[in-house]
Write an enzyme that holds these catalytic residues in place. Structure first.
Site, PDB file in Angstrom:
ATOM      1  N   GLU A   1      64.449  44.611  47.637  1.00  0.00           N
ATOM      2  CA  GLU A   1      65.453  43.643  48.109  1.00  0.00           C
ATOM      3  C   GLU A   1      66.552  44.365  48.893  1.00  0.00           C
ATOM      4  O   GLU A   1      66.988  43.890  49.946  1.00  0.00           O
ATOM      5  CB  GLU A   1      66.058  42.896  46.907  1.00  0.00           C
ATOM      6  CG  GLU A   1      65.032  42.027  46.202  1.00  0.00           C
ATOM      7  CD  GLU A   1      65.657  41.215  45.069  1.00  0.00           C
ATOM      8  OE1 GLU A   1      66.081  41.830  44.067  1.00  0.00           O
ATOM      9  OE2 GLU A   1      65.746  39.997  45.197  1.00  0.00           O
TER      10      GLU A   1
ATOM     11  N   GLU B   1      58.664  42.066  38.957  1.00  0.00           N
ATOM     12  CA  GLU B   1      59.460  41.152  38.117  1.00  0.00           C
ATOM     13  C   GLU B   1      58.563  40.375  37.152  1.00  0.00           C
ATOM     14  O   GLU B   1      58.918  40.149  35.994  1.00  0.00           O
ATOM     15  CB  GLU B   1      60.254  40.174  38.989  1.00  0.00           C
ATOM     16  CG  GLU B   1      61.487  40.764  39.648  1.00  0.00           C
ATOM     17  CD  GLU B   1      61.206  41.558  40.930  1.00  0.00           C
ATOM     18  OE1 GLU B   1      60.019  41.785  41.261  1.00  0.00           O
ATOM     19  OE2 GLU B   1      62.181  41.963  41.578  1.00  0.00           O
TER      20      GLU B   1
HETATM   21  C1  1HE Z   1      64.768  53.140  34.691  1.00  0.00           C
HETATM   22  C2  1HE Z   1      64.227  52.283  35.669  1.00  0.00           C
HETATM   23  C3  1HE Z   1      64.808  51.013  35.809  1.00  0.00           C
HETATM   24  C4  1HE Z   1      63.127  54.139  35.712  1.00  0.00           C
HETATM   25  N1  1HE Z   1      65.821  50.692  35.002  1.00  0.00           N
HETATM   26  N2  1HE Z   1      65.785  52.776  33.918  1.00  0.00           N
HETATM   27  N3  1HE Z   1      61.864  47.876  38.132  1.00  0.00           N
HETATM   28  C5  1HE Z   1      60.708  48.248  37.588  1.00  0.00           C
HETATM   29  O1  1HE Z   1      60.046  47.526  36.889  1.00  0.00           O
HETATM   30  C6  1HE Z   1      60.303  49.691  37.834  1.00  0.00           C
HETATM   31  C7  1HE Z   1      60.535  50.498  36.597  1.00  0.00           C
HETATM   32  N4  1HE Z   1      60.294  51.928  36.817  1.00  0.00           N
HETATM   33  C8  1HE Z   1      59.069  52.447  36.950  1.00  0.00           C
HETATM   34  O2  1HE Z   1      58.054  51.777  36.979  1.00  0.00           O
HETATM   35  C9  1HE Z   1      58.975  53.954  37.063  1.00  0.00           C
HETATM   36  O3  1HE Z   1      60.171  54.523  36.517  1.00  0.00           O
HETATM   37  C10 1HE Z   1      58.837  54.470  38.521  1.00  0.00           C
HETATM   38  C11 1HE Z   1      57.452  54.094  39.065  1.00  0.00           C
HETATM   39  C12 1HE Z   1      59.922  53.927  39.435  1.00  0.00           C
HETATM   40  C13 1HE Z   1      59.000  56.026  38.520  1.00  0.00           C
HETATM   41  O4  1HE Z   1      58.099  56.564  37.585  1.00  0.00           O
HETATM   42  P1  1HE Z   1      58.362  58.026  36.982  1.00  0.00           P
HETATM   43  O5  1HE Z   1      57.173  58.386  36.150  1.00  0.00           O
HETATM   44  O6  1HE Z   1      58.750  58.960  38.064  1.00  0.00           O
HETATM   45  O7  1HE Z   1      59.687  57.897  36.065  1.00  0.00           O
HETATM   46  P2  1HE Z   1      59.817  57.317  34.563  1.00  0.00           P
HETATM   47  O8  1HE Z   1      59.432  58.408  33.606  1.00  0.00           O
HETATM   48  O9  1HE Z   1      59.154  56.016  34.421  1.00  0.00           O
HETATM   49  O10 1HE Z   1      61.395  57.070  34.469  1.00  0.00           O
HETATM   50  C14 1HE Z   1      62.326  58.132  34.448  1.00  0.00           C
HETATM   51  C15 1HE Z   1      63.592  57.630  33.811  1.00  0.00           C
HETATM   52  O11 1HE Z   1      64.154  56.613  34.630  1.00  0.00           O
HETATM   53  C16 1HE Z   1      63.356  56.978  32.463  1.00  0.00           C
HETATM   54  O12 1HE Z   1      64.521  57.175  31.697  1.00  0.00           O
HETATM   55  P3  1HE Z   1      64.597  58.327  30.556  1.00  0.00           P
HETATM   56  O13 1HE Z   1      65.968  58.207  30.000  1.00  0.00           O
HETATM   57  O14 1HE Z   1      63.474  58.021  29.600  1.00  0.00           O
HETATM   58  O15 1HE Z   1      64.350  59.610  31.284  1.00  0.00           O
HETATM   59  C17 1HE Z   1      63.252  55.515  32.793  1.00  0.00           C
HETATM   60  O16 1HE Z   1      63.567  54.677  31.712  1.00  0.00           O
HETATM   61  C18 1HE Z   1      64.296  55.410  33.877  1.00  0.00           C
HETATM   62  N5  1HE Z   1      64.054  54.267  34.743  1.00  0.00           N
HETATM   63  N6  1HE Z   1      63.203  52.921  36.283  1.00  0.00           N
HETATM   64  C19 1HE Z   1      66.298  51.557  34.093  1.00  0.00           C
HETATM   65  N7  1HE Z   1      64.371  50.144  36.718  1.00  0.00           N
HETATM   66  C20 1HE Z   1      68.353  41.389  40.587  1.00  0.00           C
HETATM   67  S1  1HE Z   1      66.744  41.154  40.176  1.00  0.00           S
HETATM   68  C21 1HE Z   1      65.834  42.557  40.532  1.00  0.00           C
HETATM   69  C22 1HE Z   1      64.677  42.633  39.614  1.00  0.00           C
HETATM   70  C23 1HE Z   1      64.005  43.959  39.610  1.00  0.00           C
HETATM   71  O17 1HE Z   1      64.415  44.912  40.214  1.00  0.00           O
HETATM   72  S2  1HE Z   1      62.584  44.029  38.681  1.00  0.00           S
HETATM   73  C24 1HE Z   1      61.947  45.624  38.912  1.00  0.00           C
HETATM   74  C25 1HE Z   1      62.485  46.610  37.917  1.00  0.00           C
END
Ligand code: 1HE
Length: 263
Positions: A115, A135
């Site tokens: 977005e 989402e």
């Molecule tokens: C996060 C977030 C996040 C990572 N919010 N903390 N977005 C998603 O559904 C995507 C969610 N993220 C992922 O699928 C993956 O993190 C990635 C593909 C982006 C990257 O993967 P990777 O293996 O490099 O990283 P990871 O091990 O999954 O994440 C590393 C850290 O970032 C980990 O935290 P840690 O404290 O355990 O190290 C994750 O929890 C954190 N992290 N993504 C919070 N999104 C206004 S409406 C909009 C609606 C949306 O955007 S929906 C889509 C949300």
């Protein structure tokens, strides 16, 4: 503004604005939105064009899901009054402000990250980029203007598929679906975006303003109204630079659109 969450620097007329929360994959929290807004408003004042990019290995993983969970469970109190959604405000500051934005994308460009990217006027990605709207998998809905903006970029069919199936698009598919206009080798999206921004900065500020503010609005109205708005805009008093640039062309002093053959 928090300098840690969003970086800001100036390269001549171009502002570089970088999401800087790489440990959380540049997920967008309320604090990130505030810092982004401050950087965007600063660029409106100081720059003629801006480049949006992400530090670390991803552009942006979308909404901060941990914060969203805290909101869902009442750990973050609901605001008493319904104000305009802060993401809508900030993404509109980018999309409908005074200066063009170029987005440099790599790694995850998902959910709110997509977005945000589509609020920019030109998007470049490198070969590591992937685009998605997860989402549906998270039990939530797009909220950063995606229903309006992403749907206009990729069309209903593609957005419906991305949202219902969670399918991720590759850079080649991003190109095909108009999410990006340029794909670079890994690690080169930011340089390409900077190059485009410097080129855009050579246009007059006034024409750039018209391109980014008039075109999208005309896209939303009828054929007749579109032609009417176009006439209004092309008839607006031209700034002095326009006369100077027209004269340069007529006097044979303007840079050619393409290098002359043999030179
Ligand atoms: C996060 C977030 C996040 C990572 N919010 N903390 N977005 C998603 O559904 C995507 C969610 N993220 C992922 O699928 C993956 O993190 C990635 C593909 C982006 C990257 O993967 P990777 O293996 O490099 O990283 P990871 O091990 O999954 O994440 C590393 C850290 O970032 C980990 O935290 P840690 O404290 O355990 O190290 C994750 O929890 C954190 N992290 N993504 C919070 N999104 C206004 S409406 C909009 C609606 C949306 O955007 S929906 C889509 C949300």
């Amino acid at each position: 503004m928090s300098e840690e969450l969003v970086t800001y620097s100036l390269e001549g007329p171009v502002a570089l604005i970088g999401l800087n929360r790489p440990d959380k994959r540049n997920a967008i929290s309320d604090a990130v939105i505030d810092a982004l807004s401050a950087a965007v408003l600063r660029a409106h004042d100081e720059a003629d064009v801006a480049v949006l990019h992400g530090h670390g290995s991803n552009f942006c993983a979308g909404l901060d899901l941990a914060e969203a969970l805290q909101r869902a469970t009442g750990q973050i109190a609901r605001p008493r009054k319904r104000k305009r959604h802060n993401w809508h405000v900030v993404f509109d500051q980018i999309a409908r402000g005074p200066i063009p934005f170029v987005a440099a994308l790599h790694g995850a460009v998902v959910g709110g990250g997509l977005e945000l990217a589509t609020a920019a006027h030109i998007r470049v990605c490198d070969e590591t980029a992937f685009f998605g709207l997860p989402e549906g998998q998270r039990g939530i809905f797009v909220g950063g203007g995606g229903t309006v903006r992403i749907q206009r970029v990729v069309g209903t069919t593609v957005m419906m598929d991305m949202m219902l199936t969670g399918r991720l698009l590759s850079p080649a598919e991003g190109l095909q679906e108009h999410i990006v206009r340029y794909v670079t080798p890994a690690g080169q999206a930011l340089d390409k975006a900077r190059e485009l921004a410097q080129r855009i900065a050579k246009n007059t500020i006034e024409t750039n303003w018209k391109i980014i503010n008039v075109l999208p609005r005309i896209n939303d109205v009828s054929h007749d109204d579109g032609l009417f708005f176009e006439q209004l805009n092309s008839a607006m008093a031209r700034p002095p630079e326009a006369e100077q640039r027209l004269r340069e062309f007529v006097d044979g002093k303007a840079a050619p659109l393409q290098p002359k053959k043999g030179s």
